[in-house]
Design an enzyme around this catalytic site. Structure first.
Site, PDB file in Angstrom:
ATOM      1  N   HIS A  74       0.816  -1.220   0.000  1.00  0.00           N
ATOM      2  CA  HIS A  74       0.000   0.000   0.000  1.00  0.00           C
ATOM      3  C   HIS A  74       0.847   1.266   0.000  1.00  0.00           C
ATOM      4  CE1 HIS A  74      -3.630   2.210   0.178  1.00  0.00           C
ATOM      5  NE2 HIS A  74      -4.349   1.304   0.793  1.00  0.00           N
ATOM      6  N   SER A  75       2.109   1.170   0.426  1.00  0.00           N
ATOM      7  CA  SER A  75       2.974   2.357   0.429  1.00  0.00           C
ATOM      8  C   SER A  75       3.275   2.833  -0.989  1.00  0.00           C
ATOM      9  CB  SER A  75       4.287   2.048   1.159  1.00  0.00           C
ATOM     10  OG  SER A  75       5.007   1.011   0.504  1.00  0.00           O
TER      11      SER A  75
END
Length: 495
Positions: free
Chosen positions: A161-162
């Protein structure tokens, strides 16, 4: 790579190579660092059903021409320093596409139809227990030569998700696809109709009064929502129901991922008949489905379903709420909205829609999402990632579930020459035992559930309840007379 700004829905970027000077290293943004905290080690996982047999060489070649040209997909995470002063940077690296493509060997002799669906569910669930290799860019593609009930073969995308939020990644994935009808064209997305309507024949005084009233309600709603969020982060907990997990302990556990595809035309039929948005209908049907599911779970425990259940969802990337002035760019731009579901058994199934619309209309007239985004960034920059992660984990742990909805292409698309039958994205790693994600595609809507199997051991039954609620709401609307049904006002009473 050039990514155009977009309002409320993913705009499809054109991927092309340009002569540019980029830094070899770039610090992670505060939000990206948050997604690497132990409390929020979040990953996005998307199951893509394909109509044809997978040709791995074609997909690998397509990835080389598109995906790895994006900076975030050609950078690896590098950490230095100690726990007190840890530095995290994106560092450009040479990407070998083959190292990111996994082709498992599957014995199809004993796998047919339902068994194939169960095998896919198990395979995806197993992926939630395997962390991405930080020695290379944080993404991978799994190609399964597996014939399921709704696809000839399956591709699975797993991305940390980063790297970006759901809207950013959806825009990039769509840039890697083309229309099946015309392989040279990017997919088309549905146009968002303006919600502004009404007559201009009113007097200026009327419009002034309405404007002042709207501003007053906007301020009041924002203050109330802000106070609720603060209370939730401090002490306000949801009711302990059979679907609420306890995430005071570590969240590093196996999650179960399932999906169900329904007719998007049914949702649009209800939307048009009730004069609502698709989001209103989805929330209303979800409220009805959760009520039916909880009724069954309490019945299995031989307990009556309590009244006044507090069950709230953290809404993410809800386009209709965020559309006012939301120019999105690449990265993690997430605002949370706490949405209270009204858990009850209604004689009129349409009452669930009216209640959901009543709440969401009030939420639209609030800066809650913007406020949580700004305050979240302030806490990250002022107090550090660890304290921000603790605060956010505490707030989300006091709610019950996550909920998001993403708009998709309106015509059939191909993933590197492979026609797509459905897309089922979701996310895991945050402190919720239930995440519901909705993805539209052509005339279909795919409902993706990510659940903690120790809390919700029968996610397919929850899908059944959601689908049955959709059918009952559709039947109730069709059976009504042609007289208009009021859609606003205070919701009625249910049992």
């Amino acid at each position: 790579m050039e990514i155009r700004k977009r309002r409320g829905r993913p705009h499809i970027p054109e991927i092309r190579v340009e002569k540019k000077e980029e830094e070899e290293e770039q610090p992670l943004s505060p939000a990206a660092r948050l997604f690497h905290a132990p409390e929020f080690n979040c990953n996005i996982i998307s199951v893509v059903g394909l109509k044809s047999k997978i040709k791995p060489a074609v997909i690998i070649d397509g990835i080389k021409q598109t995906l790895i040209r994006h900076p975030r997909f050609s950078c690896k995470l590098v950490e230095s320093g100690n726990n007190q002063r840890r530095e995290q940077k994106w560092v450009q690296t040479k990407v070998v596409a083959e190292d990111h493509v996994v082709i498992p060997k599957i014995d199809m002799h004993n796998i047919e139809n339902a068994n194939a669906d169960a095998f896919l569910d198990s395979y995806v669930s197993d992926l939630t227990t395997i962390p991405l290799d930080t020695s290379k860019p944080l993404w991978e593609v799994h190609l399964l030569d597996l014939r399921t009930s709704d696809a000839e073969n399956v591709a699975i995308l797993k991305i940390h998700h980063s790297v970006g939020d759901g809207m950013s990644l959806m825009s990039l994935v769509l840039a890697c696809t083309r229309k099946t009808s015309n392989p040279d064209e990017l997919p088309s997305l549905p146009n968002q109709k303006s919600s502004l309507s009404g007559s201009r024949s009113y007097s200026r005084l009327f419009w002034l009064v309405m404007a002042l009233w709207s501003v007053a309600m906007l301020v009041l709603n924002t203050v109330c929502d802000a106070l609720e969020f603060i209370a939730t982060a401090m002490f306000l907990k949801d009711t302990e129901t059979p679907i609420k997990g306890n995430f005071r302990l570590s969240t590093s556990k196996r999650m179960c991922c399932v999906h169900r595809t329904v007719s998007f035309d049914d949702l649009k039929l209800i939307k048009n008949a009730m004069q609502m948005t698709v989001n209103d209908v989805i929330l209303g049907v979800s409220q009805a489905g959760l009520s039916q599911y909880l009724k069954r779970r309490y019945g299995e425990q031989e307990e009556p379903m309590p009244k006044g259940i507090r069950l709230r969802a953290a809404l993410l990337d809800l386009a209709d709420i965020m559309e006012n002035g939301s120019n999105c760019t690449w990265g993690n731009w997430i605002g949370y909205i706490i949405f209270p579901f009204s858990i009850s058994l209604c004689d009129d199934p349409l009452e669930h829609l009216r209640r959901a619309k009543f709440i969401i209309d009030r939420k639209k007239n609030s800066f809650e999402a913007l406020l949580t985004f700004i305050v979240g960034n302030f806490i990250l920059k002022s107090f550090g990632v660890q304290r921000a992660a603790n605060i956010l984990k505490r707030a989300l742990s006091n709610t019950t579930m996550s909920f998001s909805n993403m708009v998709g292409p309106i015509e059939e698309i191909s993933f590197y020459g492979h026609p797509v039958t459905y897309m089922a994205p979701s996310v895991y790693g945050h402190p919720h035992a239930l995440t519901m994600h909705f993805q539209s595609y052509m005339n279909k809507m795919t409902v993706s559930l990510t659940v903690d199997p120790t809390v919700i051991s029968d996610p397919h039954r929850l899908c059944d309840d959601w689908e049955e609620s959709l059918r009952s709401i559709k039947a109730a609307k069709i059976s009504l007379s042609a007289s208009p049904v009021p859609q606003t006002g205070v919701p009625g009473v249910c049992h």
